[in-house]
Design an enzyme around this catalytic site. Sequence first.
Site, PDB file in Angstrom:
ATOM      1  N   GLY A  75      17.273 -42.944   2.495  1.00  0.00           N
ATOM      2  CA  GLY A  75      18.451 -43.443   3.208  1.00  0.00           C
ATOM      3  C   GLY A  75      18.207 -43.559   4.696  1.00  0.00           C
ATOM      4  O   GLY A  75      18.702 -44.476   5.357  1.00  0.00           O
ATOM      5  N   ALA A  76      17.387 -42.626   5.222  1.00  0.00           N
ATOM      6  CA  ALA A  76      17.127 -42.665   6.659  1.00  0.00           C
ATOM      7  C   ALA A  76      16.308 -43.902   7.007  1.00  0.00           C
ATOM      8  O   ALA A  76      16.482 -44.496   8.076  1.00  0.00           O
ATOM      9  CB  ALA A  76      16.410 -41.392   7.091  1.00  0.00           C
ATOM     10  N   GLY A 109      40.439 -31.452  33.706  1.00  0.00           N
ATOM     11  CA  GLY A 109      41.616 -32.105  33.112  1.00  0.00           C
ATOM     12  C   GLY A 109      41.396 -33.587  32.908  1.00  0.00           C
ATOM     13  O   GLY A 109      40.396 -34.028  32.338  1.00  0.00           O
ATOM     14  N   GLY A 110      42.345 -34.390  33.407  1.00  0.00           N
ATOM     15  CA  GLY A 110      42.280 -35.843  33.233  1.00  0.00           C
ATOM     16  C   GLY A 110      41.025 -36.452  33.825  1.00  0.00           C
ATOM     17  O   GLY A 110      40.562 -37.510  33.378  1.00  0.00           O
TER      18      GLY A 110
HETATM   19  C1  HXC Z   1      46.499 -30.833  43.636  1.00  0.00           C
HETATM   20  C2  HXC Z   1      44.486 -29.811  44.025  1.00  0.00           C
HETATM   21  C3  HXC Z   1      44.156 -29.911  42.665  1.00  0.00           C
HETATM   22  C4  HXC Z   1      45.107 -30.525  41.794  1.00  0.00           C
HETATM   23  C5  HXC Z   1      42.552 -28.968  43.681  1.00  0.00           C
HETATM   24  N1  HXC Z   1      43.453 -29.207  44.596  1.00  0.00           N
HETATM   25  N2  HXC Z   1      42.948 -29.376  42.483  1.00  0.00           N
HETATM   26  N3  HXC Z   1      45.653 -30.270  44.489  1.00  0.00           N
HETATM   27  N4  HXC Z   1      46.262 -30.972  42.335  1.00  0.00           N
HETATM   28  N5  HXC Z   1      44.862 -30.701  40.492  1.00  0.00           N
HETATM   29  C6  HXC Z   1      43.410 -28.916  46.028  1.00  0.00           C
HETATM   30  C7  HXC Z   1      43.522 -27.433  46.317  1.00  0.00           C
HETATM   31  O1  HXC Z   1      44.862 -27.040  46.351  1.00  0.00           O
HETATM   32  C8  HXC Z   1      42.846 -27.345  47.664  1.00  0.00           C
HETATM   33  O2  HXC Z   1      43.740 -27.780  48.655  1.00  0.00           O
HETATM   34  C9  HXC Z   1      41.761 -28.388  47.585  1.00  0.00           C
HETATM   35  O3  HXC Z   1      42.132 -29.257  46.526  1.00  0.00           O
HETATM   36  C10 HXC Z   1      40.417 -27.790  47.260  1.00  0.00           C
HETATM   37  O4  HXC Z   1      40.555 -26.961  46.119  1.00  0.00           O
HETATM   38  P1  HXC Z   1      39.923 -25.510  46.073  1.00  0.00           P
HETATM   39  O5  HXC Z   1      40.533 -24.818  44.919  1.00  0.00           O
HETATM   40  O6  HXC Z   1      40.033 -24.852  47.410  1.00  0.00           O
HETATM   41  O7  HXC Z   1      38.389 -25.858  45.822  1.00  0.00           O
HETATM   42  P2  HXC Z   1      37.357 -25.178  44.836  1.00  0.00           P
HETATM   43  O8  HXC Z   1      37.358 -23.704  45.053  1.00  0.00           O
HETATM   44  O9  HXC Z   1      36.077 -25.901  45.053  1.00  0.00           O
HETATM   45  O10 HXC Z   1      37.876 -25.456  43.358  1.00  0.00           O
HETATM   46  C11 HXC Z   1      37.994 -26.758  42.905  1.00  0.00           C
HETATM   47  C12 HXC Z   1      38.711 -26.760  41.532  1.00  0.00           C
HETATM   48  C13 HXC Z   1      40.043 -26.019  41.625  1.00  0.00           C
HETATM   49  C14 HXC Z   1      37.803 -26.135  40.484  1.00  0.00           C
HETATM   50  C15 HXC Z   1      38.899 -28.242  41.138  1.00  0.00           C
HETATM   51  O11 HXC Z   1      40.736 -26.523  42.756  1.00  0.00           O
HETATM   52  C16 HXC Z   1      40.878 -26.154  40.396  1.00  0.00           C
HETATM   53  O12 HXC Z   1      40.634 -25.461  39.415  1.00  0.00           O
HETATM   54  N6  HXC Z   1      41.837 -27.044  40.452  1.00  0.00           N
HETATM   55  C17 HXC Z   1      42.751 -27.288  39.349  1.00  0.00           C
HETATM   56  C18 HXC Z   1      42.031 -27.954  38.214  1.00  0.00           C
HETATM   57  C19 HXC Z   1      42.912 -28.276  37.033  1.00  0.00           C
HETATM   58  O13 HXC Z   1      43.321 -27.395  36.302  1.00  0.00           O
HETATM   59  N7  HXC Z   1      43.233 -29.539  36.873  1.00  0.00           N
HETATM   60  C20 HXC Z   1      43.947 -29.994  35.756  1.00  0.00           C
HETATM   61  C21 HXC Z   1      45.194 -30.650  36.240  1.00  0.00           C
HETATM   62  S1  HXC Z   1      46.107 -31.127  34.803  1.00  0.00           S
HETATM   63  P3  HXC Z   1      43.829 -27.098  50.086  1.00  0.00           P
HETATM   64  O14 HXC Z   1      44.770 -27.955  50.862  1.00  0.00           O
HETATM   65  O15 HXC Z   1      44.292 -25.716  49.881  1.00  0.00           O
HETATM   66  O16 HXC Z   1      42.431 -27.142  50.627  1.00  0.00           O
HETATM   67  C22 HXC Z   1      45.365 -32.558  34.290  1.00  0.00           C
HETATM   68  C23 HXC Z   1      45.938 -33.097  33.025  1.00  0.00           C
HETATM   69  C24 HXC Z   1      45.695 -34.556  32.868  1.00  0.00           C
HETATM   70  O17 HXC Z   1      44.492 -33.110  34.871  1.00  0.00           O
HETATM   71  C25 HXC Z   1      45.535 -34.854  31.432  1.00  0.00           C
HETATM   72  C26 HXC Z   1      45.342 -36.308  31.216  1.00  0.00           C
HETATM   73  C27 HXC Z   1      44.857 -36.584  29.837  1.00  0.00           C
END
Ligand code: HXC
Length: 541
Positions: free
Chosen positions: A429-430, A194-195
């Site tokens: 051109g290149a 994401g971000g």
């Molecule tokens: C809050 C998060 C989080 C998030 C991970 N965690 N991503 N908490 N917000 N975005 C937390 C989990 O809940 C977990 O907490 C801990 O981090 C570790 O994550 P796991 O899933 O256990 O680890 P892993 O299996 O290694 O996977 C990592 C990951 C996955 C691939 C990053 O967590 C994931 O897919 N996260 C979401 C990614 C995502 O979609 N982000 C986009 C957000 S929207 P606990 O306490 O249970 O250990 C965005 C838009 C912005 O960013 C746009 C701006 C232009």
Amino acid sequence: MENNNALKNGEVKKSEKPELETAPAPVPENIKKFREVSAAARAGDPERIKAQNDKGKFTARQRIQYLLDENSFYEIRSLVETRCTDFGIKDKHIKGDGVITGFGRVNGREVAIFAQDFTQLGGSLGLVHAQKISYIMDLALEAKIPVIGLLDSGGARIQEGVDSLDGYGEIFYRNVKASGVIPQISVILGPCAGGAVYSPALTDFIFMVEGISHMFVTGPSVVKSATGEDVDFDTLGGSHAHGQQSGVCHVVAKSEQDCFRQVKELLTFLPQNCNEKASAPSSEDSIDRKTPFLEQICAMDPRKPFRAQHVIWELADQNKFFEIHRDFAKNVVVGFIHLGGEVVGVVANNSDHLGGALDINASDKAARFVRFLNAFNIPILTLVDIGGYLPGVEQEHGGIIRHGAKLLYAYAEATVPKITLVLRKAYGGAYIAMSSKYLRGDFNYSIPSAEIAVMGPRGAIEILYSRDIKAAPPDKTEEIKAKLTADYAAKFASPYQTASTGAIDEIIEPSAARSRIIHAVRILKNKRDPRENPRKGNIPL
Ligand code: HXC
């Protein structure tokens, strides 16, 4: 002034000051408390740290320790916590809010640094986390020092809703304001979703580590539900996907240690900011060292490809070349060298890949590198061996006109010293695009075997003599074409016509290439942009 301790006869008078107590004073309670709080904030959660290390990853603190000079880290805002009260995250009192920020030195040079801590809320970015990053970026921009980001984050912190978007927006804005003013380096050290991927994309260089770095706007599960495609993490956003195919990543490292070593090396080629010049170590390598590989090129069949890196290694001090985008768009090679003790950026066509033709990706790669060099006062050495832009429907429909124009624009816009050496083919051109005289190359050289022409001899005669060729008996066609090609090549496929117009300043002995180029760099050392303080951003291309 009279010295109280010295008597006239040379005896020393006993000090009248009361002697200090020998037993150490008890540590006041408030200092004890501070030390406990501070140590607890830095300690982290042992189980999560173990889990991070078990994945083969360093923690944020270990990374900072590894990258920075010993004892140089100066941390700030280590005690801040999230203000978000939803989902109970405030009650967890997570000190630092998932990111470590501060300042330190790399090989004695000041840098600002932030390291996202995956062991705290997955390194996800909430508002306070973003404010910490924004604050060191603001200070870095004022102090005019590079910013290094170590990213390991699940993206926007879901619990904080749009506050996290607010945070990202503020960081993106600062990335753009700092672009072309201070170097910005992003090191991806975990899953960045994401971000978490767009801030790096706005910085100058992205590093990734094989096996542990991933970047994607949406992860495999979202891809599956949106498009039905089955794809794993690595295939979607691993270091190879971005180092070879998308070009998002500039340097791929084998391990975290290797990655930090390369970040440090890159920094040796960069100035602290756009107002300074990169300082290079003094070189022991002789300026007059001969360059025999370039002589070999003169004797070579002009259709035989060679790797541009061989020429670059031979020209460079100590034969060292720090290549950027090594595995992406390999038809053009870009990177940094030291030349006679000065930092120089090199852009070279590489006949070993796609015959060195410029395509969409190569144009983007070279244009962005040229713009970086121009923003940071680094002279550009261009090594030309190019038959043209890559032909084909895919390239035309993909926008080779739009992308190819970026390179023309970048070279014409660049006001840093521009030195060009034509090694072999330079057609049409290149040829114009590759830092030609028309785009204001300062010193345009060629070795004697170069072919500078409007187009390749074979293509030229097929157009010029198409009627004669069609009218010839079929069994004579090849013979006629060969003769016409040879005649055309003898007249036009050389550097002499171009040298007579001044578009090549000098044809040089190939073995003298290093010394000629170093002299050119030295002559142009104080060349400055005639405009006063023009800001040159490094927009992602
Ligand atoms: C809050 C998060 C989080 C998030 C991970 N965690 N991503 N908490 N917000 N975005 C937390 C989990 O809940 C977990 O907490 C801990 O981090 C570790 O994550 P796991 O899933 O256990 O680890 P892993 O299996 O290694 O996977 C990592 C990951 C996955 C691939 C990053 O967590 C994931 O897919 N996260 C979401 C990614 C995502 O979609 N982000 C986009 C957000 S929207 P606990 O306490 O249970 O250990 C965005 C838009 C912005 O960013 C746009 C701006 C232009």
